[in-house]
Design a protein around this motif. Structure first.
Motif: not given
Length: 357
Positions: A212-215, A240-241, A197-200
Motif C-alpha cells: 500500500d502506497y500510504f501505509t 516498494n520498487q 494506491n498500490v506501489l507493488n
C-alpha cells in the motif's frame, strides 16, 4: 590351574565387564568421547540429501559415505562439509553440530559443470511459446484505454494468472485486471479499480498480495470480494520498487533489486538447517547487475538468476559459504523455467536455447 590363577582371570574379566558395560550403555544412549576435550559428550548428527543423490560426503576432509545419508555420532562442534560428484560443482558448507540434535540438510543441489545446451528451432512450439505473447503491449494498451472510464497514461507491472486469460496491471498506482480475449481483443472485459494506491504487487494464491502506497504495509486482496487484509503489522520500505516473484509454496516473496535480491518470509518455515519466522527478511548480494530472477520450483530454496553475462544458481541457506555457481555464460539472457519437463530456456542474442536443470 591354581585357585589364585582363577581369581586373577576372574578379576580381569570383571574389570573388563565394569569398563565395557558403561561404555556400551553410553554408546547406545548416544554418547561419544570427545578426544579434543577428553570428556564424554552427547553426540549429534547430520542428514544429507542431495540432487542428484549418491554424491560423496566429506566431513572435515574425511570420506563419510554417499548421499542420501544420516551421518551419526558426531562430537558437537563445527564441521567443514563437502558434497562432491563427478561432472558437478562441489557443494561446501560450515555446519555446527549440536548435542542430541540432527542437522537436516535436504536441499543440497549440485549444479552441472558442463550443462548440455541445445538450440531451439525458431519454428518450434517451444520457441513460439517463449517469444510470443497472447497480446502485444501496444494492442493491450489500446484496448484498455478504449474500455476504461478513467484516464490511463501508462500500463506497467503486468502479470498474467495461471489460466493465461486474466491479466493484471498497474496504472497511476491503481490495480486493474482484464480478461483477455485472444481471438477478439475488442471483446476483452476490463475491471474497475481493484485496489487504489498500490506501489507493488504480485499474484498470490487465488488473489493478490500488494504494498500500500500510504501505509507502506503489505496486504492480501481477495479478488472475489475485493476485500483486503493486512499481512504484516509493520512496513517493508525496500519492497516498494523492483520485480516481485512468489515462490511456488507461497511462503516466500522475492524482490529483485539492481545487484541483489531480498526475500521476505510470508510464513514460518524450517528447511532443516535454518528456521525462518514470518516477517524475516534476507538480502542476497550478487555484486553484479541482475537482469531477471526465477524461483527454482523443485526445492523453493534456490534461485536462478540472469545477469548481464551469465546465468547463476544460488541458494537461500545463509550458512557460510553460500553456494552461488555460474551455471552458463551468455549475454543478457531472458530466462524461463518449464517445471513439468525440468528445462531451463534462455533467450540470448536473438536465439533460444534450452538445458536440463
Amino acid at each position: 590351574m591354581t585357585r589364585q590363577n582363577r581369581r586373577i582371570i576372574f578379576l580381569i574379566f570383571l574389570l573388563i565387564f565394569i569398563i565395557l558395560v558403561p561404555m556400551v550403555i553410553f554408546y547406545s544412549e548416544g554418547y561419544s568421547f570427545d578426544w579434543e576435550k577428553r570428556t564424554i559428550v552427547v553426540s549429534g548428527g547430520m542428514y544429507l540429501k542431495s540432487y542428484p543423490p549418491k554424491a560423496d560426503i566429506f566431513v572435515n576432509n574425511k570420506l563419510s559415505g554417499k548421499t542420501n545419508k544420516f551421518v551419526r555420532r558426531l562430537v558437537p562442534k563445527v564441521y567443514e562439509v563437502k558434497i562432491s560428484k563427478e561432472e558437478y560443482h562441489p557443494w561446501l558448507k560450515t555446519i555446527t553440530v549440536e548435542p542430541g540434535l540432527v542437522t537436516k540438510l535436504d536441499n543440497i543441489f549440485l549444479v552441472p559443470l558442463n550443462p548440455k545446451i541445445l538450440l531451439v528451432a525458431s519454428e518450434s512450439q517451444e520457441y513460439k511459446s517463449f517469444v510470443e505473447k497472447p497480446y502485444s503491449l501496444d494492442n493491450l494498451t489500446e484496448i484498455i484505454k478504449k474500455k476504461s472510464k478513467y484516464v490511463i497514461f501508462k500500463i506497467e507491472n503486468i502479470n498474467v494468472d495461471k489460466s493465461g486469460k486474466k491479466i493484471y496491471f498497474l496504472s497511476n498506482n491503481n490495480l486493474y485486471s482484464i480478461i483477455w480475449d485472444e481471438n477478439n481483443p475488442e471483446n476483452s472485459t476490463l475491471s474497475g479499480v481493484l485496489v487504489p494506491n498500490v506501489l507493488n504487487y504480485t499474484i498470490y494464491k487465488d488473489g493478490i498480495i500488494y504494498l500500500d502506497y500510504f501505509t507502506g504495509k503489505i496486504f492480501e486482496l481477495d479478488v472475489s470480494s475485493l476485500k483486503s487484509a493486512e499481512v504484516f503489522d509493520r512496513v517493508f520500505p525496500s519492497f516498494n520498487q523492483g520485480k516481485w516473484a512468489l515462490s511456488d509454496d507461497n511462503k516466500k516473496l522475492l524482490c529483485q533489486k539492481d545487484k541483489s535480491v531480498e526475500i521476505l518470509w510470508l510464513a514460518d518455515e524450517n528447511d532443516g538447517s535454518v528456521m525462518r519466522k514470518k516477517g524475516d527478511v534476507e538480502q542476497i548480494d550478487l555484486g553484479q547487475t541482475i537482469v531477471d530472477v526465477l524461483w527454482y520450483p523443485k526445492t523453493d530454496q534456490h534461485l536462478i538468476i540472469a545477469s548481464e553475462d551469465s546465468i547463476l544458481f544460488t541458494e537461500l541457506d545463509n550458512q557460510l559459504p553460500r553456494n552461488t555457481v555460474k551455471f552458463i555464460n551468455t549475454e543478457k539472457p531472458e530466462i524461463k523455467y518449464d517445471a513439468d519437463n525440468k528445462i531451463l530456456y534462455f533467450f540470448s542474442q536473438e536465439r533460444l536455447y534450452q538445458t536440463e536443470l
